[in-house]
Write a protein that holds these residues in place. Structure first.
Motif, PDB file in Angstrom:
ATOM      1  N   LEU A 135      -3.208 -38.648  18.516  1.00 59.21           N
ATOM      2  CA  LEU A 135      -4.236 -37.663  18.164  1.00 59.21           C
ATOM      3  C   LEU A 135      -5.473 -37.857  19.025  1.00 59.21           C
ATOM      4  O   LEU A 135      -5.840 -38.983  19.368  1.00 59.21           O
ATOM      5  CB  LEU A 135      -4.573 -37.803  16.679  1.00 59.21           C
ATOM      6  N   SER A 136      -6.116 -36.745  19.366  1.00 59.95           N
ATOM      7  CA  SER A 136      -7.353 -36.814  20.143  1.00 59.95           C
ATOM      8  C   SER A 136      -8.125 -35.518  19.968  1.00 59.95           C
ATOM      9  O   SER A 136      -7.527 -34.460  19.754  1.00 59.95           O
ATOM     10  CB  SER A 136      -7.041 -37.033  21.625  1.00 59.95           C
ATOM     11  N   ALA A 168      -1.766 -36.251  26.288  1.00 57.94           N
ATOM     12  CA  ALA A 168      -0.689 -35.370  25.834  1.00 57.94           C
ATOM     13  C   ALA A 168       0.564 -35.533  26.687  1.00 57.94           C
ATOM     14  O   ALA A 168       1.684 -35.535  26.160  1.00 57.94           O
ATOM     15  CB  ALA A 168      -1.162 -33.916  25.866  1.00 57.94           C
ATOM     16  N   VAL A 169       0.399 -35.669  27.996  1.00 56.91           N
ATOM     17  CA  VAL A 169       1.556 -35.803  28.883  1.00 56.91           C
ATOM     18  C   VAL A 169       2.345 -37.061  28.568  1.00 56.91           C
ATOM     19  O   VAL A 169       3.579 -37.031  28.429  1.00 56.91           O
ATOM     20  CB  VAL A 169       1.103 -35.797  30.355  1.00 56.91           C
ATOM     21  N   SER A 170       1.665 -38.192  28.434  1.00 54.55           N
ATOM     22  CA  SER A 170       2.362 -39.438  28.130  1.00 54.55           C
ATOM     23  C   SER A 170       3.003 -39.400  26.751  1.00 54.55           C
ATOM     24  O   SER A 170       4.070 -39.981  26.535  1.00 54.55           O
ATOM     25  CB  SER A 170       1.395 -40.626  28.233  1.00 54.55           C
ATOM     26  N   SER A 171       2.358 -38.722  25.831  1.00 55.34           N
ATOM     27  CA  SER A 171       2.963 -38.553  24.500  1.00 55.34           C
ATOM     28  C   SER A 171       4.272 -37.788  24.601  1.00 55.34           C
ATOM     29  O   SER A 171       5.281 -38.153  23.971  1.00 55.34           O
ATOM     30  CB  SER A 171       1.996 -37.816  23.570  1.00 55.34           C
ATOM     31  N   GLN A 172       4.271 -36.720  25.392  1.00 52.21           N
ATOM     32  CA  GLN A 172       5.483 -35.909  25.538  1.00 52.21           C
ATOM     33  C   GLN A 172       6.636 -36.739  26.093  1.00 52.21           C
ATOM     34  O   GLN A 172       7.753 -36.683  25.569  1.00 52.21           O
ATOM     35  CB  GLN A 172       5.204 -34.731  26.470  1.00 52.21           C
ATOM     36  N   PHE A 193       1.840 -34.981  20.105  1.00 49.14           N
ATOM     37  CA  PHE A 193       0.404 -34.979  20.355  1.00 49.14           C
ATOM     38  C   PHE A 193      -0.270 -33.920  19.490  1.00 49.14           C
ATOM     39  O   PHE A 193       0.139 -32.758  19.483  1.00 49.14           O
ATOM     40  CB  PHE A 193       0.102 -34.695  21.824  1.00 49.14           C
ATOM     41  N   VAL A 194      -1.310 -34.315  18.775  1.00 47.44           N
ATOM     42  CA  VAL A 194      -2.098 -33.413  17.935  1.00 47.44           C
ATOM     43  C   VAL A 194      -3.520 -33.388  18.481  1.00 47.44           C
ATOM     44  O   VAL A 194      -4.193 -34.425  18.548  1.00 47.44           O
ATOM     45  CB  VAL A 194      -2.107 -33.864  16.462  1.00 47.44           C
ATOM     46  N   GLY A 195      -3.970 -32.210  18.883  1.00 51.66           N
ATOM     47  CA  GLY A 195      -5.334 -32.049  19.371  1.00 51.66           C
ATOM     48  C   GLY A 195      -6.217 -31.410  18.319  1.00 51.66           C
ATOM     49  O   GLY A 195      -5.802 -30.488  17.621  1.00 51.66           O
ATOM     50  N   VAL A 196      -7.440 -31.914  18.204  1.00 57.84           N
ATOM     51  CA  VAL A 196      -8.424 -31.385  17.258  1.00 57.84           C
ATOM     52  C   VAL A 196      -9.582 -30.812  18.068  1.00 57.84           C
ATOM     53  O   VAL A 196     -10.250 -31.544  18.808  1.00 57.84           O
ATOM     54  CB  VAL A 196      -8.937 -32.480  16.306  1.00 57.84           C
ATOM     55  N   VAL A 211      -5.092 -43.046  18.295  1.00 62.17           N
ATOM     56  CA  VAL A 211      -6.148 -42.054  18.480  1.00 62.17           C
ATOM     57  C   VAL A 211      -6.848 -42.376  19.797  1.00 62.17           C
ATOM     58  O   VAL A 211      -7.267 -43.516  20.020  1.00 62.17           O
ATOM     59  CB  VAL A 211      -7.178 -42.066  17.335  1.00 62.17           C
ATOM     60  N   PHE A 212      -6.971 -41.376  20.670  1.00 65.97           N
ATOM     61  CA  PHE A 212      -7.700 -41.541  21.929  1.00 65.97           C
ATOM     62  C   PHE A 212      -9.056 -40.850  21.827  1.00 65.97           C
ATOM     63  O   PHE A 212      -9.136 -39.679  21.450  1.00 65.97           O
ATOM     64  CB  PHE A 212      -6.917 -40.928  23.094  1.00 65.97           C
ATOM     65  N   LEU A 213     -10.106 -41.584  22.185  1.00 69.50           N
ATOM     66  CA  LEU A 213     -11.458 -41.042  22.234  1.00 69.50           C
ATOM     67  C   LEU A 213     -12.020 -41.304  23.622  1.00 69.50           C
ATOM     68  O   LEU A 213     -12.330 -42.452  23.972  1.00 69.50           O
ATOM     69  CB  LEU A 213     -12.355 -41.714  21.181  1.00 69.50           C
ATOM     70  N   ALA A 214     -12.113 -40.274  24.442  1.00 70.02           N
ATOM     71  CA  ALA A 214     -12.683 -40.425  25.774  1.00 70.02           C
ATOM     72  C   ALA A 214     -14.205 -40.433  25.656  1.00 70.02           C
ATOM     73  O   ALA A 214     -14.802 -39.498  25.139  1.00 70.02           O
ATOM     74  CB  ALA A 214     -12.221 -39.288  26.671  1.00 70.02           C
ATOM     75  N   TYR A 215     -14.822 -41.485  26.176  1.00 66.98           N
ATOM     76  CA  TYR A 215     -16.241 -41.764  25.894  1.00 66.98           C
ATOM     77  C   TYR A 215     -16.942 -42.254  27.163  1.00 66.98           C
ATOM     78  O   TYR A 215     -16.855 -43.436  27.470  1.00 66.98           O
ATOM     79  CB  TYR A 215     -16.287 -42.805  24.775  1.00 66.98           C
ATOM     80  N   PRO A 216     -17.563 -41.318  27.956  1.00 68.70           N
ATOM     81  CA  PRO A 216     -17.695 -39.869  27.793  1.00 68.70           C
ATOM     82  C   PRO A 216     -16.374 -39.136  28.022  1.00 68.70           C
ATOM     83  O   PRO A 216     -15.446 -39.689  28.593  1.00 68.70           O
ATOM     84  CB  PRO A 216     -18.721 -39.485  28.858  1.00 68.70           C
ATOM     85  N   ASN A 217     -16.384 -37.872  27.602  1.00 66.10           N
ATOM     86  CA  ASN A 217     -15.150 -37.092  27.649  1.00 66.10           C
ATOM     87  C   ASN A 217     -14.983 -36.388  28.994  1.00 66.10           C
ATOM     88  O   ASN A 217     -15.950 -35.985  29.635  1.00 66.10           O
ATOM     89  CB  ASN A 217     -15.167 -36.041  26.530  1.00 66.10           C
TER      90      ASN A 217
END
Length: 362
Positions: A107-108, A117-121, A127-130, A155-161
């Motif tokens: 999730l991210s 998402a690609v690596s999840s596939q 992959f669930v995107g919010v 859960v992936f959090l890109a920081y900064p995105n």
């Protein structure tokens, strides 16, 4: 039906390969690279060291000297463990394959770095995107609701995105960590250009991994990423890491560059200054133009929205300026372009060409 069609996974056949645009002869502002090379004297010294690399031998499996240089340069907590990867992309893949069985959720917030998402596939995870809010800030209530509903393994959090440049609030990251039942990866690929880091807090929580890369700092060509977490987490993830995944030339180059970390810091500081100047210039262009918007950034790039963005992209490309059209990545990015912050000269070339393109389309 051919043997290839019978054999290759259907989802692979239906997917396009990751395409890197040809930038030959162009001002390359599409890939968030540091435009500055190492000074000539350092490059010559590095060449001398690389000359003695034992290319006939496999690289060291653990690389203690590199780890020591990394810890000193980036203040990694003493009790935390480090794992190296062939760029952070490989580590994203390794983390997902370590944690996820087919059907498990990754999730991210989205839009974000596409490799989650690609690596999840490819790992058969889901992959669930919010969605972020309309202003590209984090929709924390929706994210927490999704965590409760889907029980994600990672859960992936890109920081900064990336590609927005927005940095989440540390309090929001803490809330996600508290809510998540599995691993939370705080991806700090752009840490050199941000105001804060989660690294000092990595061991304050039992389920956190901080992911970084040397690519944005100025060493994109050597492909070195690293993960920092508790020894328990790293010992499990290390089981999935391919042997000898970091080559000897990368190790030598990284050790050398980290001994001269101050040079890379100075370059990052200049880019942060240039980011402020480029952002101000873009906002001046946007002020009289309806529908043009420039987003604040904590990374080494700027996202901006402009009517007819794809046409603007093509006009810039025709003038030898390569930026990134991201308008098709996600509905929140409609009519958006992303430009890497570069040198004064390259930034001015971009601004000049952009103004011409905007006037041509008005």
């Amino acid at each position: 039906m051919s043997a290839l069609q019978n054999t290759v996974r259907a989802d692979v056949q239906a997917t396009q390969a990751y395409v890197v645009a040809n930038a030959t002869g162009m001002v390359k502002l599409d890939a968030m690279e540091n435009p500055h090379e190492l000074p000539l004297a350092l490059r010559e010294e590095l060449a001398e060291r690389l000359k003695h690399a034992a290319l006939n031998r496999y690289p060291e499996p653990q690389m203690p000297a590199l780890e020591s240089a990394l810890r000193q340069a980036f203040d990694i907590p003493e009790d935390a463990a480090v794992l190296f990867g062939n760029g952070s992309d490989e580590l994203i893949d390794i983390v997902i394959r370590t944690c996820c069985m087919p059907g498990d959720v990754v999730l991210s917030p989205v839009p974000t770095f596409v490799m989650y998402a690609v690596s999840s596939q490819w790992a058969h995870a889901r992959f669930v995107g919010v969605d972020f809010n309309a202003d590209l800030s984090l929709n924390l209530p929706a994210l927490l609701q999704a965590i409760d509903a889907h029980k994600p393994k990672v859960v992936f959090l890109a920081y900064p995105n990336n590609p927005t440049g927005v940095a989440m609030r540390k309090a929001d990251i803490d809330a996600v960590i508290q809510a998540a039942p599995g691993l939370v990866v705080v991806d700090e690929a752009y840490e050199a250009f941000a105001d804060e880091s989660f690294m000092p807090d990595v061991l304050k929580h039992p389920n956190v991994l901080v992911l970084r890369t040397l690519s944005k700092l100025g060493l994109a060509g050597i492909r070195l990423g690293y993960a920092v977490a508790s020894k328990d987490w790293i010992s499990q993830i290390d089981k999935v890491r391919p042997p000898y995944n970091v080559n000897i030339l990368t190790r030598i180059a990284a050790e050398f560059a980290l001994r001269h970390h101050g040079v890379l810091d100075d370059q990052a500081a200049r880019l942060r200054e240039n980011r402020a100047k480029l952002s101000a210039a873009l906002k001046r262009l946007a002020a009289p133009r309806k529908g043009m918007e420039v987003f604040d950034s904590h990374a080494n790039f700027l996202l901006f929205r402009v009517p007819q963005a794809q046409q603007v992209f093509e006009l810039l490309k025709n003038e030898g300026i390569l930026i990134k059209y991201v308008g098709k990545m996600h509905p929140l990015l409609q009519d958006c372009l992303r430009v890497t912050v570069s040198t004064d000269a390259e930034n001015q070339s971009f601004l000049t060409a952009l103004e011409v393109a905007l006037n041509q389309l008005s």
